[in-house]
Motif scaffolding. Sequence first.
Motif, PDB file in Angstrom:
ATOM      1  N   ASP A  41      -1.649   2.114  -2.748  1.00  0.00           N
ATOM      2  CA  ASP A  41      -1.405   1.800  -1.339  1.00  0.00           C
ATOM      3  C   ASP A  41      -2.502   2.349  -0.428  1.00  0.00           C
ATOM      4  O   ASP A  41      -2.767   1.793   0.632  1.00  0.00           O
ATOM      5  N   ARG A  95       2.831  -5.122   0.411  1.00  0.00           N
ATOM      6  CA  ARG A  95       2.630  -3.868   1.127  1.00  0.00           C
ATOM      7  C   ARG A  95       1.185  -3.760   1.573  1.00  0.00           C
ATOM      8  O   ARG A  95       0.267  -4.009   0.793  1.00  0.00           O
ATOM      9  N   LYS A 125      -2.407  -2.140   2.506  1.00  0.00           N
ATOM     10  CA  LYS A 125      -3.204  -1.094   1.887  1.00  0.00           C
ATOM     11  C   LYS A 125      -4.172  -0.523   2.919  1.00  0.00           C
ATOM     12  O   LYS A 125      -4.580  -1.212   3.853  1.00  0.00           O
ATOM     13  N   CYS A 176       0.365   4.394   5.732  1.00  0.00           N
ATOM     14  CA  CYS A 176       1.097   3.697   4.671  1.00  0.00           C
ATOM     15  C   CYS A 176       2.576   3.588   5.033  1.00  0.00           C
ATOM     16  O   CYS A 176       3.205   2.533   4.837  1.00  0.00           O
TER      17      CYS A 176
END
Length: 296
Positions: A92, A126, A128, A292
């Motif tokens: 991530d 998700r 990064k 994150c």
Amino acid sequence: MDSQTGGRRGISILIINPNTSTHMTEALKPIIGALNYSDVEFDYFTAPANEAVPLPDGLVIDGVPSINSGEDSVKSALHCRPFVLPLVPKYDGFLVACYSAHPLVGILKEEIGNIEAECLSSSSSRRKFVTGIFEASISTSLVLISCFHLLDDQEFTKIQGAETFGIVTTGSVWKAELSKAVTDMLVRPASNPEEQGQTNRFAGVETTGLTAVELHETPPEEVKRRMVEATERLLQNTPSRVGAICLGCAGMAGMEEAVRAGCVRVYGREYGKSVRIVDGVVAGVGMLVSTCKAGF
């Protein structure tokens, strides 16, 4: 590459040491471990020592044991690129642990952009993030010193605070290199290099004269003396109060005490104790964890 914790859970961050010195990577682990991010997994990558990388023009790039110049940072980025890019889908966040305007940050940012462009249709993907310890320390320092004060509460006027930030780093070559990097980061580039702007928040760079490797090979008393003296020069050579000092090398992690001693010598105990000392590794990890989790 090695992992600090077993079993992937929550957020995963890759700490990248773009030089081949494994002892520098090992020195980062207790610093990051002390932050107690129990819901974050940290893995560590060190540039391979015995794997040369061929470039399209026929040149071959070897790993760099110690990044001691801007040219070294470019070489280490080219060397690490084929080893790090395949790892981008697995993490991530990415922290490039070299205190320089390191091109690997841009290389990773571009690759992340390519991956995210392909995943725009997936709402579950998700985001990064990547930063370098240089960028993280500058950003953190600005947050620590910047604020607006009332100039005249009858006329409703305000003024930006006068505190500045500076950098204490290793070899003398970094003085010009990092000064230019800060200006390039904070001031819009001029079309004419002779018209390059300046930032009034930056106190400048002072150096110890030691390389990153020598920081750990030189007797501790000598390292401390050089750190204290570099800090004193930084504070004495700027007309504005310095409110934050960046440790300008990943190898300086844990050397805050020497910088503090220099602050107290110049400013006295009260104000010297109040100067913020920014470790770029700690700043970078904190920034990545926050971004994150927020998903900016």
